[in-house]
Write an enzyme that holds these catalytic residues in place. Structure first.
Site, PDB file in Angstrom:
ATOM      1  N   TYR A   1     112.233 -37.171  67.103  1.00 33.88           N
ATOM      2  CA  TYR A   1     112.137 -36.022  66.547  1.00 33.88           C
ATOM      3  C   TYR A   1     110.834 -35.963  66.725  1.00 33.88           C
ATOM      4  O   TYR A   1     110.095 -34.309  67.464  1.00 33.88           O
ATOM      5  CB  TYR A   1     112.816 -35.283  65.350  1.00 33.88           C
TER       6      TYR A   1
ATOM      7  N   GLY B   1     117.243 -20.684  72.537  1.00 37.53           N
ATOM      8  CA  GLY B   1     117.907 -20.461  71.284  1.00 37.53           C
ATOM      9  C   GLY B   1     117.903 -19.300  70.657  1.00 37.53           C
ATOM     10  O   GLY B   1     117.102 -19.931  69.685  1.00 37.53           O
TER      11      GLY B   1
ATOM     12  N   SER C   1     105.621 -28.990  66.621  1.00 36.42           N
ATOM     13  CA  SER C   1     105.948 -29.253  64.880  1.00 36.42           C
ATOM     14  C   SER C   1     104.953 -30.087  64.697  1.00 36.42           C
ATOM     15  O   SER C   1     104.140 -30.885  65.190  1.00 36.42           O
ATOM     16  CB  SER C   1     107.491 -29.887  65.304  1.00 36.42           C
TER      17      SER C   1
ATOM     18  N   GLY D   1     118.157 -18.015  63.716  1.00 37.11           N
ATOM     19  CA  GLY D   1     117.011 -18.784  63.461  1.00 37.11           C
ATOM     20  C   GLY D   1     115.943 -17.917  63.933  1.00 37.11           C
ATOM     21  O   GLY D   1     115.109 -16.607  64.042  1.00 37.11           O
TER      22      GLY D   1
END
Length: 308
Positions: free
Chosen positions: A193, A27, A165, A31
Site C-alpha cells: 500500500y 470512487g 497517503s 467515503g
C-alpha cells in the site's frame, strides 16, 4: 490513507466558487470520494462520479448530494470505471472522448479511488494495490489529459489531484522490479500500500515536470485517517478501533478540495491538512523515478516523452 496528528489550527473552509467548471471524481459513491463530490457540487461545479459499483449505488450517491447541497441533479453525472482493469480505463477515456464537444472539457480530475490491499492479481497481472492505486490512475490521467483545459472564458488553470497517503513515508523505495509487481501482495495494509502511494507521489512530480504550469497543476494529497469503506478489507476488530479515532469523510475530503479549488498552490507538491507537507526522501532518487516512469509508460502503452 494513514493517520495525521491533531492540531489546533483554524479549519480551512472551501469558498472559491466553481460554477461552469467540470470535475471527475473517482470512487465517488461513498467515503472521501462522495464527500469530495459533494463539496464540489456545493461550490457550483458539474461533477462526474466515476466508479465500478453500479448505477444504483451512484444514483443513491447523487441523490444524497442533491439532498445535502440543494444543487441541481443536472450538475451530476455517472460513468462506469473499474480501476482493476486497464481496459476499463481505456473504455472510460473512449466514452469521454465521444461526449459532445461542449461537455468534454475537464477543469478538475480528482484521482480519489484506492484500496488498502487485496490479495491476488489484477486482470492485467499486477499486484492489486499497485494496479488500482497507481497504474490505472496513471493511465486514466494520461488518457484524459487532452481534455484537461480551462472552461470557456475562464482563466483558472485546471487541477489534477491524486490521493496519496502518509504511508508513502514508510517504504523501502520505489518499486520497479516487474517480477515483484506481478506477485500477489499480502492483503490489507501491507508494505504494498505504501509503495503504491509512493508511486503516486512520484507520478505527480513527473507530471509537474512535464506539464507547462499554465496548462494544468497537479498535486498529491494525504487525507488523513477517515472512517469510510476504505477499511473494509480489515478484520472487524481493526475496523472498530479505526472508527473510534478516525475523522469523518467530510474532513477527509478537505485537502482534496483545498488542492482542487484554492488559488496560489505549489504544483507538484504533497499536501496534508490543507498545507504543503514534506514528502519521502525516496522521491529524490531520480534514477528510480525515471525508471518507474519509463516502465509505467510501457505497461500502459503511453509515450514516455509526449504528455500533452
Amino acid at each position: 490513507m494513514g493517520f495525521s496528528p491533531a492540531d489546533s489550527k483554524p479549519e480551512w473552509v472551501p469558498r472559491e466558487r466553481q460554477d461552469g467548471r467540470r470535475f471527475i471524481v473517482t470512487g465517488a459513491n461513498r467515503g472521501i470520494g462522495l464527500a469530495t463530490a459533494t463539496g464540489l457540487a456545493a461550490l457550483g461545479a458539474h461533477v462526474i462520479l466515476a466508479g465500478h459499483e453500479g448505477s444504483d449505488a451512484f444514483d443513491d450517491a447523487m441523490e444524497r448530494i442533491v439532498m445535502g447541497t440543494g444543487c441541481s441533479r443536472d450538475q451530476l453525472g455517472y460513468m462506469a470505471l473499474d480501476l482493476r482493469s486497464l481496459d476499463s480505463v481505456r473504455h472510460f477515456a473512449q466514452a469521454w472522448a465521444q461526449r459532445p464537444a461542449a461537455e468534454r472539457s475537464i477543469q478538475g480530475l480528482i484521482n480519489n479511488a484506492g484500496i488498502a490491499g487485496m490479495p491476488g492479481l489484477s486482470p492485467d497481472g499486477f499486484e492489486m494495490c499497485f494496479q488500482i492505486n497507481y497504474l490505472s490512475m496513471f493511465l486514466l490521467t494520461r488518457l484524459l489529459l487532452p481534455h484537461v483545459t480551462p472552461a470557456e472564458g475562464d482563466s483558472a488553470v485546471p487541477r489534477i489531484v491524486c490521493v496519496s497517503s502518509s504511508a508513502h513515508l514508510f517504504t523501502l523505495g520505489l518499486p520497479t522490479d516487474e517480477r515483484y509487481l506481478r506477485a500477489s501482495g499480502g492483503g490489507f495494509f501491507s508494505l504494498r500500500y505504501g509503495e503504491s502511494k509512493l508511486c503516486v507521489n512520484s507520478f505527480v512530480r513527473q507530471m509537474q515536470a512535464r506539464i507547462p504550469a499554465d496548462k494544468a497543476q497537479v498535486f498529491a494529497v494525504h487525507p488523513g485517517s477517515t472512517a469510510s469503506g476504505f477499511w473494509q478489507s480489515f478484520p472487524a476488530w481493526a475496523q472498530r478501533c479505526i472508527a473510534s479515532v478516525a475523522q469523518d469523510p467530510s474532513r477527509g475530503a478537505r485537502t482534496s478540495l483545498f488542492c482542487a479549488t484554492e488559488p496560489g498552490l505549489v504544483s507538484g507538491g504533497y499536501y496534508a491538512d490543507c498545507a504543503l507537507a514534506s514528502a519521502s526522501f525516496w522521491l529524490a532518487r531520480a534514477d528510480a523515478a525515471d525508471l518507474l516512469w519509463q516502465k509505467s509508460c510501457a505497461w500502459t502503452g503511453q509515450s514516455p516523452n509526449k504528455v500533452m
